[in-house]
Write a protein that holds these residues in place. Sequence first.
Motif, PDB file in Angstrom:
ATOM      1  N   GLU A  35      26.373 -54.119  34.615  1.00 11.38           N
ATOM      2  CA  GLU A  35      26.014 -54.933  33.464  1.00 11.38           C
ATOM      3  C   GLU A  35      26.998 -54.754  32.307  1.00 11.38           C
ATOM      4  N   ASP A  36      27.223 -55.856  31.600  1.00  9.73           N
ATOM      5  CA  ASP A  36      28.060 -55.801  30.400  1.00  9.73           C
ATOM      6  C   ASP A  36      27.172 -55.398  29.226  1.00  9.73           C
ATOM      7  N   TYR A  37      27.255 -54.150  28.847  1.00 12.15           N
ATOM      8  CA  TYR A  37      26.344 -53.638  27.824  1.00 12.15           C
ATOM      9  C   TYR A  37      26.705 -54.092  26.416  1.00 12.15           C
ATOM     10  N   SER A  38      27.896 -54.628  26.251  1.00 18.35           N
ATOM     11  CA  SER A  38      28.283 -55.055  24.900  1.00 18.35           C
ATOM     12  C   SER A  38      27.397 -56.221  24.411  1.00 18.35           C
ATOM     13  N   GLN A  39      26.746 -56.917  25.367  1.00 20.56           N
ATOM     14  CA  GLN A  39      25.896 -58.038  24.959  1.00 20.56           C
ATOM     15  C   GLN A  39      24.657 -57.580  24.178  1.00 20.56           C
ATOM     16  N   TYR A  40      24.374 -56.266  24.208  1.00 16.39           N
ATOM     17  CA  TYR A  40      23.204 -55.755  23.498  1.00 16.39           C
ATOM     18  C   TYR A  40      23.551 -55.156  22.134  1.00 16.39           C
ATOM     19  N   ASP A  41      24.824 -55.271  21.754  1.00 22.36           N
ATOM     20  CA  ASP A  41      25.247 -54.682  20.480  1.00 22.36           C
ATOM     21  C   ASP A  41      24.683 -55.438  19.283  1.00 22.36           C
ATOM     22  N   ASP A  42      24.663 -56.754  19.397  1.00 23.15           N
ATOM     23  CA  ASP A  42      24.361 -57.561  18.224  1.00 23.15           C
ATOM     24  C   ASP A  42      23.008 -58.264  18.388  1.00 23.15           C
ATOM     25  N   LEU A  43      21.955 -57.454  18.338  1.00 18.04           N
ATOM     26  CA  LEU A  43      20.598 -58.003  18.474  1.00 18.04           C
ATOM     27  C   LEU A  43      19.798 -57.729  17.204  1.00 18.04           C
ATOM     28  N   GLY A  44      18.811 -58.541  16.985  1.00 15.80           N
ATOM     29  CA  GLY A  44      17.913 -58.333  15.849  1.00 15.80           C
ATOM     30  C   GLY A  44      16.479 -58.507  16.307  1.00 15.80           C
ATOM     31  N   TYR A  58       7.733 -53.646  37.201  1.00 16.65           N
ATOM     32  CA  TYR A  58       8.573 -53.762  36.013  1.00 16.65           C
ATOM     33  C   TYR A  58       9.228 -52.405  35.715  1.00 16.65           C
ATOM     34  N   TYR A  59      10.499 -52.507  35.311  1.00 14.05           N
ATOM     35  CA  TYR A  59      11.292 -51.315  35.032  1.00 14.05           C
ATOM     36  C   TYR A  59      12.037 -51.527  33.717  1.00 14.05           C
ATOM     37  N   GLY A  60      12.286 -50.427  33.022  1.00 11.39           N
ATOM     38  CA  GLY A  60      13.033 -50.538  31.771  1.00 11.39           C
ATOM     39  C   GLY A  60      14.186 -49.557  31.743  1.00 11.39           C
ATOM     40  N   LYS A  61      15.369 -50.067  31.389  1.00  7.68           N
ATOM     41  CA  LYS A  61      16.524 -49.177  31.342  1.00  7.68           C
ATOM     42  C   LYS A  61      17.170 -49.224  29.959  1.00  7.68           C
ATOM     43  N   ILE A  62      17.816 -48.128  29.612  1.00  3.11           N
ATOM     44  CA  ILE A  62      18.524 -48.042  28.329  1.00  3.11           C
ATOM     45  C   ILE A  62      19.778 -48.889  28.427  1.00  3.11           C
ATOM     46  N   VAL A  63      19.936 -49.831  27.487  1.00  3.34           N
ATOM     47  CA  VAL A  63      21.133 -50.679  27.529  1.00  3.34           C
ATOM     48  C   VAL A  63      22.002 -50.490  26.280  1.00  3.34           C
ATOM     49  N   LYS A  79       9.509 -53.031  19.454  1.00  2.00           N
ATOM     50  CA  LYS A  79       9.676 -54.391  18.965  1.00  2.00           C
ATOM     51  C   LYS A  79      10.684 -55.146  19.833  1.00  2.00           C
ATOM     52  N   ARG A  80      10.380 -56.421  20.068  1.00  2.00           N
ATOM     53  CA  ARG A  80      11.281 -57.236  20.887  1.00  2.00           C
ATOM     54  C   ARG A  80      12.534 -57.593  20.096  1.00  2.00           C
ATOM     55  N   LEU A  81      13.658 -57.584  20.796  1.00  2.00           N
ATOM     56  CA  LEU A  81      14.942 -57.943  20.193  1.00  2.00           C
ATOM     57  C   LEU A  81      15.438 -59.254  20.802  1.00  2.00           C
ATOM     58  N   GLN A  82      16.242 -59.938  20.028  1.00  7.47           N
ATOM     59  CA  GLN A  82      16.890 -61.146  20.550  1.00  7.47           C
ATOM     60  C   GLN A  82      18.243 -61.288  19.874  1.00  7.47           C
ATOM     61  N   ALA A  83      19.061 -62.165  20.437  1.00  4.96           N
ATOM     62  CA  ALA A  83      20.388 -62.399  19.852  1.00  4.96           C
ATOM     63  C   ALA A  83      20.227 -62.934  18.435  1.00  4.96           C
ATOM     64  N   LYS A  84      21.071 -62.426  17.537  1.00  5.46           N
ATOM     65  CA  LYS A  84      20.978 -62.867  16.134  1.00  5.46           C
ATOM     66  C   LYS A  84      21.441 -64.304  15.994  1.00  5.46           C
TER      67      LYS A  84
END
Lengths: 364, 152
Positions: free
Chosen positions: A30-39, B52-57, B147-152
């Motif tokens: 996985e490309d982890y850089s995609q998770y850098d800029d989240l809010g 369901y599984y959760g991993k540190i990203v 809390k859920r995150l999403q792309a800014k």
Amino acid sequence: MAVRALLLLALLVPTGLRAQPDTIPASDEEDYSQYDDLGFADEKAKRFAHPKVLDLSPQRFVSVLWDAQGAYTMRSSPRGSWPEEADAPVAEEARATYTGGLRVQANIPVVSRNSIVWQMQANYWDVRYRLSPTISTDSSAGLLRTLGDRGLRTTGLGTTVFKPLGETTFLILQASADLSGDYFLDDPQGLEHLRYSGALMWGRRPHDRLQWGVGLSRTYRVGAINYIPVVMYNYTAPNRKWGTEVLLPARAHYRRTFSPRSLLLAGYELEGQSYRIEGLSTGADSFEVRRGELRLRAEYQRQIKGFVWLSVQAGYRHDWSFNADELPGGNEFFRGFFGDQPFAMLNDLGGAPFAQVGVHLVSP
Amino acid sequence: MRTSLLLLTLLLLPFNFLKAQAPPDPGDRLIGVWEPSHGKARVKIEKIGTKYYGKIVWLREPNDATTGAPKVDKNNPDEALRSVPLRGYRLLKDFSYTGTDEWAEGTIYDPENGSTYSCVITLKDANTLDIRGYIGVKALGRTDVWKRLQAK
């Protein structure tokens, strides 16, 4: 034939889509850089100061401990009106060859949210004395004999609220009510003899390894009621090998972390309560021993298995106070560090080594 | 021409059929990227098979302060796993959707102390999870709010 094969393929393709891996992939590209800029998806969501810092000694749900002190001499004056510095005669003296007992403590989270953490505590401490009288005069009120016969007990309930004010600031409110005296559990003293303690603290948590706070407390830690400032300083060094766990003036410890499963604490703790002695109290008036101990100590904690931890503690117990007060009508009064109200009895305990061993169920 | 049309229809039909017949799995509302209350990490929850599984990203401090190398699971009680990178580490495992906004029968791993706890996850609202790690019984546990995150 070709058409049939194509039809078969068309029917099988969706089946392939339904198939899911049953096991966790061994590798991850996985490309982890995609998770850098989240809010936050919820724009109203906030971050709050966390109640812990890294590597603090584990919080305990339930603890069962045995505490025992080495031999020392106890001296007690006649009952009267004695300024603290008075050279009161010895009316009763005994050699304590054993002082100790069982301690059971519980700390249960009630509410655990990012915006507030609320916990309830319960504790029961038992102290038994094995005394060999060496002096007993006619002027003796018989306090030491009573202690030898009945011992002392504390039963209490407490609550702690951690309230973050923002990402780095927080408030801590702590309150407790304790029933302390020479009662037995099957014949407890009245709830009018409850003694209340509390503290309110404001603090900051600038990063994951530091948490500090300042506040004010109402405490019986040195036996009698007192109102004193409190300072908290919980710190972990960048190398995660050492830190401090400090709540002045109640306790201060240096922490050496060997692993997440073993650590050593070295420092001191003040322990105390105001113990009502039933046999020496008359009517509504309460005769109370202001017991305060300074314990210089080292404690080794380690995981035994899973969430069960062992603690072994050893140190030196210094007598901070064992004097007694007469409380007319059972009403508490404030002496503080500078008050000159006389005591009803001046008592003295020699210092003694002590040891404590405990088994704990620790919190996630 | 008729054969080609028939083939095209047959090829597309199963996809349309699946799309129309399979309602969204309510358990899949757990899928996404979430931030624990300490804010030091981000966790991606995904579905593998039926669980369901959760991993540190993402890690706020991805490198070890002492060595400067990417953080590894150095507190794992299993020595053989102590060199596994924390980024990519699956700390939520084996959760099944039990209905009523709850995922259970899973475990959560705390890399700070190397302990694994029983865990139940509750969806409080579309963007908030209660993650309760506990020991034996749920009363002996601690809840963390993610809390859920999403792309800014």
